[in-house]
Design an enzyme around this catalytic site. Structure first.
Site, PDB file in Angstrom:
ATOM      1  N   SER A  22      43.779  -3.183  68.529  1.00 57.38           N
ATOM      2  CA  SER A  22      43.607  -3.949  67.301  1.00 57.38           C
ATOM      3  C   SER A  22      42.444  -4.900  67.473  1.00 57.38           C
ATOM      4  O   SER A  22      42.166  -5.355  68.584  1.00 57.38           O
ATOM      5  CB  SER A  22      44.868  -4.764  67.033  1.00 57.38           C
ATOM      6  OG  SER A  22      45.019  -5.704  68.082  1.00 57.38           O
ATOM      7  N   LYS A  23      41.812  -5.199  66.353  1.00 57.02           N
ATOM      8  CA  LYS A  23      40.606  -6.015  66.476  1.00 57.02           C
ATOM      9  C   LYS A  23      40.913  -7.456  66.865  1.00 57.02           C
ATOM     10  O   LYS A  23      40.028  -8.194  67.264  1.00 57.02           O
ATOM     11  CB  LYS A  23      39.733  -5.935  65.234  1.00 57.02           C
ATOM     12  CG  LYS A  23      40.355  -6.393  63.953  1.00 57.02           C
ATOM     13  CD  LYS A  23      39.357  -6.162  62.818  1.00 57.02           C
ATOM     14  CE  LYS A  23      39.989  -6.433  61.485  1.00 57.02           C
ATOM     15  NZ  LYS A  23      39.170  -6.030  60.369  1.00 57.02           N
ATOM     16  N   ARG A  24      42.161  -7.845  66.774  1.00 56.85           N
ATOM     17  CA  ARG A  24      42.501  -9.194  67.236  1.00 56.85           C
ATOM     18  C   ARG A  24      42.312  -9.310  68.748  1.00 56.85           C
ATOM     19  O   ARG A  24      42.038 -10.368  69.278  1.00 56.85           O
ATOM     20  CB  ARG A  24      43.961  -9.517  66.885  1.00 56.85           C
ATOM     21  CG  ARG A  24      44.091 -10.302  65.614  1.00 56.85           C
ATOM     22  CD  ARG A  24      45.479 -10.825  65.450  1.00 56.85           C
ATOM     23  NE  ARG A  24      45.759 -11.929  66.354  1.00 56.85           N
ATOM     24  CZ  ARG A  24      46.983 -12.284  66.742  1.00 56.85           C
ATOM     25  NH1 ARG A  24      48.028 -11.606  66.322  1.00 56.85           N
ATOM     26  NH2 ARG A  24      47.153 -13.304  67.555  1.00 56.85           N
ATOM     27  N   ARG A  53      36.142 -14.442  66.700  1.00 58.10           N
ATOM     28  CA  ARG A  53      37.440 -14.106  67.328  1.00 58.10           C
ATOM     29  C   ARG A  53      37.462 -14.528  68.792  1.00 58.10           C
ATOM     30  O   ARG A  53      38.456 -15.044  69.293  1.00 58.10           O
ATOM     31  CB  ARG A  53      37.671 -12.590  67.271  1.00 58.10           C
ATOM     32  CG  ARG A  53      38.159 -12.129  65.963  1.00 58.10           C
ATOM     33  CD  ARG A  53      38.924 -10.800  66.083  1.00 58.10           C
ATOM     34  NE  ARG A  53      39.654 -10.574  64.866  1.00 58.10           N
ATOM     35  CZ  ARG A  53      39.106 -10.123  63.738  1.00 58.10           C
ATOM     36  NH1 ARG A  53      37.832  -9.804  63.712  1.00 58.10           N
ATOM     37  NH2 ARG A  53      39.831  -9.996  62.650  1.00 58.10           N
TER      38      ARG A  53
END
Ligand code: GLU
Length: 494
Positions: free
Chosen positions: A252-254, A468
């Site tokens: 996931s991009k998180r 992020r």
């Protein structure tokens, strides 16, 4: 039989590394069998599909050196290859299913279905469509259609028994029919769902092997049933293990940048990225870690794919990329690669207006623009230290910015400014204070050329990854905090 495989991405958002991974395995399988590899665009979700995203899929797969024999951009005998251009076809097939008694009209309103699910859950059952429209008489259907009532078309599912299908990697898989919902095939807006369009297209495009991510295993019973209803042969199914974050959750991009564009912006070599994706779940017969696409095709055997979640580990990719740079790039190729990456006239033309006013001689340039030619900046929580903002506020700013930046479609200065500045006031912050932690996350320090222009030069993938990253360095909010923040964000961004 000619082997025909396909990749069927939906053009929503950034081109995902998972798409490249699945494309790679489909390509290798087709090439190994002297077959064809097809690219089909699944854009039935018109609200989320964009031409921009479709173009990024083409560009990023080509950048990686993957090519397809048929597709929307290259044509072929089985087109159109964009689902949005095949609407008449799906309607015809869904009507056939209704006529044959395999599918039915359902007039239940969303509110009614919500109520149904709520009652099921209160009884401790898994929510599922209860077949309420199955009993409608032909006359009643006729009159409700005549009255223009909205409807969907659902497929019938056996009430009892078990669906058994074969997976090339897992062997027989059994799923009880009781777990399968009466899937909507045609939505109220007349659009087919993924299941209908995917099966019809795989059949009409003569796909022999469906190699896709394992998240689709639970869809296989519905697909198998549709093939049976239509009287068609189902392609062989092969569900690839999903790429995972180091903590084994689904990539996931998180936790990991997932856009192919990010890896391009970071300056990885396409051959190394392909090599890395090939290593995910597959190995060469001689266990050699470094191999080219051609070597992979020459040695490919789908049976060598191992299940278990391959972990996408950027450090491993760095190591492999280093090997490729040292062993395969001549100095000349290195220079050319750097130029293609960012040290070229187009790129300089973007920088110059930002720095010309700020330098006295050329030797002042490099320090000023180094953050534009770097990856993720070296940061520590201290980098964000700020007289007027505490850690919770800093986290909130970065988290809200992550969400706001994810929504920016057209990556232009004005759009970026509008998206971010709109957040400052409801947070009762001066714009300057709001932007301070963003400066640090994006530029690595608080003194840099103008933020919004720099963001344009860096591009969406690098900026989103840096914000992020900044948030992760500062300490990502906990699940509970995140929920609270999300609520607040929705209120102020509405
Ligand atoms: N459109 C689906 C996706 O976005 C395709 C899944 C499949 O390969 O059947 O992944």
């Amino acid at each position: 039989m000619t082997v025909r495989t396909r990749i069927a991405p939906s053009p929503t958002g950034d081109p995902h590394v998972g798409t490249a991974y699945i494309a790679l395995f489909n390509l290798c399988f087709a090439r190994q069998h002297k077959g064809q590899f097809i690219l089909r665009i699944e854009d039935t979700d018109q609200a989320r599909s964009t031409a921009d995203s479709e173009k990024m899929i083409f560009d990023s797969l080509r950048w990686l050196g993957l090519s397809w024999d048929e597709g929307p951009d290259v044509g072929g005998d089985f087109g159109p290859y964009r689902q949005s251009e095949r609407m008449d076809i799906y309607r015809q097939y869904v009507d056939q299913l209704v006529d044959d008694g395999h599918a039915f009209y359902c007039f239940a309103t969303p509110a009614e279905l919500d109520e149904m699910r709520r009652e099921q859950m209160s009884r401790g059952e898994t929510p599922k469509y209860d077949g309420r429209s199955l009993a409608l008489s032909a006359d009643e259907i006729e009159s409700r259609l005549g009255a223009g009532e909205p409807y969907v078309i659902r497929m019938k599912i056996p009430e009892e028994g078990t669906c058994t299908f074969n997976d090339m990697l897992r062997g027989e898989i059994e799923i009880p029919w009781s777990q399968i919902d009466m899937q909507v095939l045609l939505k109220a807006d007349g659009m087919p769902t993924y299941h209908l369009a995917n099966v019809v297209d795989d059949h009409l495009m003569e796909i022999t092997h469906v190699i896709r991510g394992e998240e689709w295993i639970n869809s296989a019973p519905k697909h198998q049933l549709l093939y049976r209803y239509f009287g068609w042969t189902m392609p062989e199914l092969c569900h690839m293990p999903l790429l995972r974050n180091p903590d084994k959750s689904k990539l996931s991009k998180r936790k990991n940048p997932t856009s192919i564009n990010f890896y391009k912006a970071m300056g990885y070599l396409p051959a190394a990225v392909i090599n890395y994706l090939g290593r995910m779940g597959w190995s060469m017969p001689n266990e050699e870690e470094k191999f080219s696409l051609t070597e992979m095709i020459d040695n490919f055997d789908i049976n060598n794919v191992h299940l278990g979640g391959p972990v996408f580990d950027v450090e491993k990719l760095d190591w492999l990329n280093g090997c490729w740079i040292r062993e395969d790039l001549s100095d000349q190729a290195f220079a050319q690669g750097m130029a293609e990456w960012a040290i070229n006239e187009d790129r300089l033309a973007q920088f110059i207006p930002l720095i010309k006013e700020r330098v006295e001689k050329f030797s002042d340039v490099a320090p000023l623009v180094s953050f534009l030619l770097s990856g993720l900046p070296e940061l520590s929580p201290e980098s964000f230290e700020n007289k007027s903002l505490d850690t919770a506020q800093l986290q909130k700013i970065l988290q809200f910015s992550v969400w706001a930046l994810d929504e920016v479609q057209d990556w232009q200065r004005d759009k970026l400014y509008a998206a971010l500045s709109a957040l400052a006031e409801p947070m009762e912050l001066k714009l300057k204070a709001f932007l301070a932690p963003l400066f640090v996350a994006v530029a690595g320090s608080s003194s840099a050329p103008p933020l919004f222009d720099s963001m344009v030069v860096l591009g969406p993938d690098m900026v989103r990854a840096r914000v992020r990253h900044g948030l992760a360095v500062l300490g990502s909010p906990s699940k509970k905090q995140l929920k609270k923040l999300e609520k607040e964000y929705r209120q102020i961004s509405a």
